[in-house]
Design a protein around this motif. Structure first.
Motif, PDB file in Angstrom:
ATOM      1  N   ASP A  55      18.328   4.879 -12.208  1.00  0.00           N
ATOM      2  CA  ASP A  55      18.173   4.552 -13.637  1.00  0.00           C
ATOM      3  C   ASP A  55      18.075   3.040 -13.858  1.00  0.00           C
ATOM      4  O   ASP A  55      17.262   2.578 -14.669  1.00  0.00           O
ATOM      5  N   SER A  56      18.885   2.270 -13.147  1.00  0.00           N
ATOM      6  CA  SER A  56      18.815   0.815 -13.299  1.00  0.00           C
ATOM      7  C   SER A  56      17.501   0.283 -12.743  1.00  0.00           C
ATOM      8  O   SER A  56      16.910  -0.658 -13.295  1.00  0.00           O
ATOM      9  N   MET A  57      17.024   0.896 -11.664  1.00  0.00           N
ATOM     10  CA  MET A  57      15.730   0.510 -11.107  1.00  0.00           C
ATOM     11  C   MET A  57      14.610   0.846 -12.076  1.00  0.00           C
ATOM     12  O   MET A  57      13.640   0.096 -12.221  1.00  0.00           O
ATOM     13  N   LEU A  58      14.739   1.978 -12.765  1.00  0.00           N
ATOM     14  CA  LEU A  58      13.713   2.392 -13.725  1.00  0.00           C
ATOM     15  C   LEU A  58      13.636   1.412 -14.890  1.00  0.00           C
ATOM     16  O   LEU A  58      12.533   1.042 -15.331  1.00  0.00           O
ATOM     17  N   ALA A  59      14.794   0.972 -15.396  1.00  0.00           N
ATOM     18  CA  ALA A  59      14.798   0.021 -16.500  1.00  0.00           C
ATOM     19  C   ALA A  59      14.124  -1.283 -16.081  1.00  0.00           C
ATOM     20  O   ALA A  59      13.328  -1.861 -16.846  1.00  0.00           O
ATOM     21  N   ASP A  90       0.827  -1.213   0.000  1.00  0.00           N
ATOM     22  CA  ASP A  90       0.000   0.000   0.000  1.00  0.00           C
ATOM     23  C   ASP A  90       0.858   1.258   0.000  1.00  0.00           C
ATOM     24  O   ASP A  90       0.456   2.288  -0.562  1.00  0.00           O
ATOM     25  N   TRP A  91       2.030   1.196   0.605  1.00  0.00           N
ATOM     26  CA  TRP A  91       2.933   2.348   0.611  1.00  0.00           C
ATOM     27  C   TRP A  91       3.394   2.665  -0.819  1.00  0.00           C
ATOM     28  O   TRP A  91       3.404   3.824  -1.238  1.00  0.00           O
ATOM     29  N   LEU A  92       3.766   1.630  -1.549  1.00  0.00           N
ATOM     30  CA  LEU A  92       4.201   1.828  -2.938  1.00  0.00           C
ATOM     31  C   LEU A  92       3.058   2.332  -3.819  1.00  0.00           C
ATOM     32  O   LEU A  92       3.251   3.228  -4.649  1.00  0.00           O
ATOM     33  N   VAL A  93       1.868   1.756  -3.637  1.00  0.00           N
ATOM     34  CA  VAL A  93       0.707   2.182  -4.430  1.00  0.00           C
ATOM     35  C   VAL A  93       0.372   3.642  -4.142  1.00  0.00           C
ATOM     36  O   VAL A  93       0.066   4.423  -5.050  1.00  0.00           O
ATOM     37  N   MET A  94       0.439   4.022  -2.871  1.00  0.00           N
ATOM     38  CA  MET A  94       0.176   5.419  -2.497  1.00  0.00           C
ATOM     39  C   MET A  94       1.185   6.350  -3.147  1.00  0.00           C
ATOM     40  O   MET A  94       0.839   7.401  -3.704  1.00  0.00           O
ATOM     41  N   LEU A  95       2.456   5.960  -3.118  1.00  0.00           N
ATOM     42  CA  LEU A  95       3.510   6.800  -3.675  1.00  0.00           C
ATOM     43  C   LEU A  95       3.381   6.919  -5.197  1.00  0.00           C
ATOM     44  O   LEU A  95       3.724   7.950  -5.779  1.00  0.00           O
ATOM     45  N   ASP A  96       2.858   5.883  -5.827  1.00  0.00           N
ATOM     46  CA  ASP A  96       2.731   5.842  -7.286  1.00  0.00           C
ATOM     47  C   ASP A  96       1.797   6.918  -7.824  1.00  0.00           C
ATOM     48  O   ASP A  96       2.032   7.470  -8.902  1.00  0.00           O
ATOM     49  N   GLY A  97       0.717   7.205  -7.094  1.00  0.00           N
ATOM     50  CA  GLY A  97      -0.208   8.251  -7.539  1.00  0.00           C
ATOM     51  C   GLY A  97      -0.821   7.992  -8.893  1.00  0.00           C
ATOM     52  O   GLY A  97      -0.985   8.924  -9.696  1.00  0.00           O
ATOM     53  N   SER A  98      -1.163   6.728  -9.187  1.00  0.00           N
ATOM     54  CA  SER A  98      -1.766   6.349 -10.460  1.00  0.00           C
ATOM     55  C   SER A  98      -0.915   6.740 -11.659  1.00  0.00           C
ATOM     56  O   SER A  98      -1.414   7.002 -12.749  1.00  0.00           O
ATOM     57  N   GLY A  99       0.409   6.800 -11.442  1.00  0.00           N
ATOM     58  CA  GLY A  99       1.318   7.089 -12.547  1.00  0.00           C
ATOM     59  C   GLY A  99       1.605   8.554 -12.765  1.00  0.00           C
ATOM     60  O   GLY A  99       2.445   8.890 -13.601  1.00  0.00           O
ATOM     61  N   TYR A 100       0.967   9.444 -11.999  1.00  0.00           N
ATOM     62  CA  TYR A 100       1.170  10.875 -12.203  1.00  0.00           C
ATOM     63  C   TYR A 100       2.318  11.436 -11.377  1.00  0.00           C
ATOM     64  O   TYR A 100       2.690  12.594 -11.550  1.00  0.00           O
ATOM     65  N   VAL A 116       9.222   8.091  -7.231  1.00  0.00           N
ATOM     66  CA  VAL A 116       8.753   6.827  -6.645  1.00  0.00           C
ATOM     67  C   VAL A 116       9.920   5.890  -6.374  1.00  0.00           C
ATOM     68  O   VAL A 116      10.080   5.357  -5.259  1.00  0.00           O
ATOM     69  N   LEU A 117      10.765   5.689  -7.379  1.00  0.00           N
ATOM     70  CA  LEU A 117      11.861   4.738  -7.230  1.00  0.00           C
ATOM     71  C   LEU A 117      12.975   5.282  -6.346  1.00  0.00           C
ATOM     72  O   LEU A 117      13.642   4.514  -5.640  1.00  0.00           O
ATOM     73  N   GLY A 118      13.170   6.603  -6.367  1.00  0.00           N
ATOM     74  CA  GLY A 118      14.153   7.202  -5.467  1.00  0.00           C
ATOM     75  C   GLY A 118      13.752   7.013  -4.013  1.00  0.00           C
ATOM     76  O   GLY A 118      14.594   6.717  -3.150  1.00  0.00           O
ATOM     77  N   ALA A 119      12.455   7.148  -3.727  1.00  0.00           N
ATOM     78  CA  ALA A 119      11.966   6.936  -2.363  1.00  0.00           C
ATOM     79  C   ALA A 119      12.131   5.474  -1.954  1.00  0.00           C
ATOM     80  O   ALA A 119      12.509   5.166  -0.807  1.00  0.00           O
TER      81      ALA A 119
END
Length: 311
Positions: free
Chosen positions: A69-73, A38-48, A54-57
């Protein structure tokens, strides 16, 4: 030939469900607490929320010794592996196509990931064209991105196909981009409420629906009854009544669907007359703001969404 423009994430594709599936995999693969979902979903903000945020947090929270960058890929590969276009959405697009509609996608987001979604899910073969904000260098709600989409679908500002705006609908789930953009461009719009109330005061959708298939059904009903006002309202209201309560707009949130379209609206002839069977007025309904859904309200300026936002 009428034109149906559609948002991508959380309209054509259940993007939030794909993110949730990716987040579950992410936690499991890294031996992290399942309760952090739920923490990750909250941070995601439906992609906005920008992916770097998100990944830095997540990197800081879990002490990862790797770059964002590697996490993003890794994220891009993971979330797109979960993306699917529901069979009901495919059927709705085919129904619109068979009814003579031209179909286009208008999406905010990065070109590579959004294009991969379009191709991976089979949408490329179901639509006539698409535009993605990064490659177009403009974002919804800028009218320019809708004009680009129309041109790519074979429409021109003027010509033998007539005024494309008068025969175009935009379907989307995000008010500040999809619905505000449609209003600024002069298009009719269908908002997918996904159980949410409408909260914007400066503009509002033509109709509101719980799902893409329902929105397409309402729009096709409007195409079958091109006269404005009660003819359109009664036709779509009849569909809602036959579905025994599956209203395009929940009464507790906006107004019974579909909303009336004013006879003076720019997309319909002022002299159009409704069929005799549709002259009975619909029950009055108001938004939570106390304003009928189709009341004309001047459009206020809307701040563009961040370039990294997907839609």
């Amino acid at each position: 030939m009428p034109l149906l423009l559609l948002d991508l994430d959380n309209t054509l594709l259940p993007r939030d469900a794909a993110f949730r599936a990716w987040a579950e995999d992410f936690l499991s693969e890294n031996g992290l607490p399942a309760g952090d979902l739920d923490w990750l979903v909250m941070l995601d903000g439906s992609g906005y929320v920008p992916r770097s945020t998100v990944l830095g947090a997540a990197k800081r929270r879990y002490g990862f010794d790797r770059s964002v960058d590697s996490m993003l890929a890794h994220y891009r590969i993971g979330i797109n592996s979960h993306i699917r276009c529901p069979d009901s959405h495919v059927a709705a697009l085919r129904e619109a196509r068979e009814a003579g509609w031209t179909l286009g996608i208008v999406s905010n987001g990065g070109t590579a990931p959004q294009l991969e979604k379009i191709r991976r899910t089979g949408l490329a073969a179901l639509v006539d064209g698409w535009v993605i904000s990064e490659e177009a260098r403009c974002l919804k709600p800028d009218p320019l991105i809708f004009e680009i989409a129309a041109r790519r679908c074979g429409f021109r500002p003027a010509g033998d196909r007539g005024d494309w705006k008068a025969q175009t609908w935009m379907v989307g789930d995000y008010g500040p981009a999809d619905i505000a953009g449609a209003a600024a461009t002069g298009l009719r719009s269908a908002w997918l409420h996904h159980g949410r109330p409408w909260a914007e005061r400066a503009y509002r959708p033509t109709v509101s629906s719980p799902s893409l298939p329902e929105a397409v059904r309402v729009i096709l009903a409007a195409g079958e009854h091109p006269t404005a006002g009660r003819g359109f309202a009664a036709a779509a209201a009849g569909r809602a009544q036959r579905s025994r309560g599956r209203l395009a707009v929940p009464a507790s949130r906006l107004a019974p669907a579909p909303a009336r379209v004013s006879p003076n609206a720019p997309h319909a002839p002022a002299t159009a007359k409704a069929p005799a069977a549709t002259k009975a007025p619909l029950p009055p309904a108001a938004t939570p703001l106390g304003v009928p859904l189709t009341t004309a309200v001047p459009l206020a300026p809307v701040e563009p969404a961040p370039a990294a936002a997907a839609g």
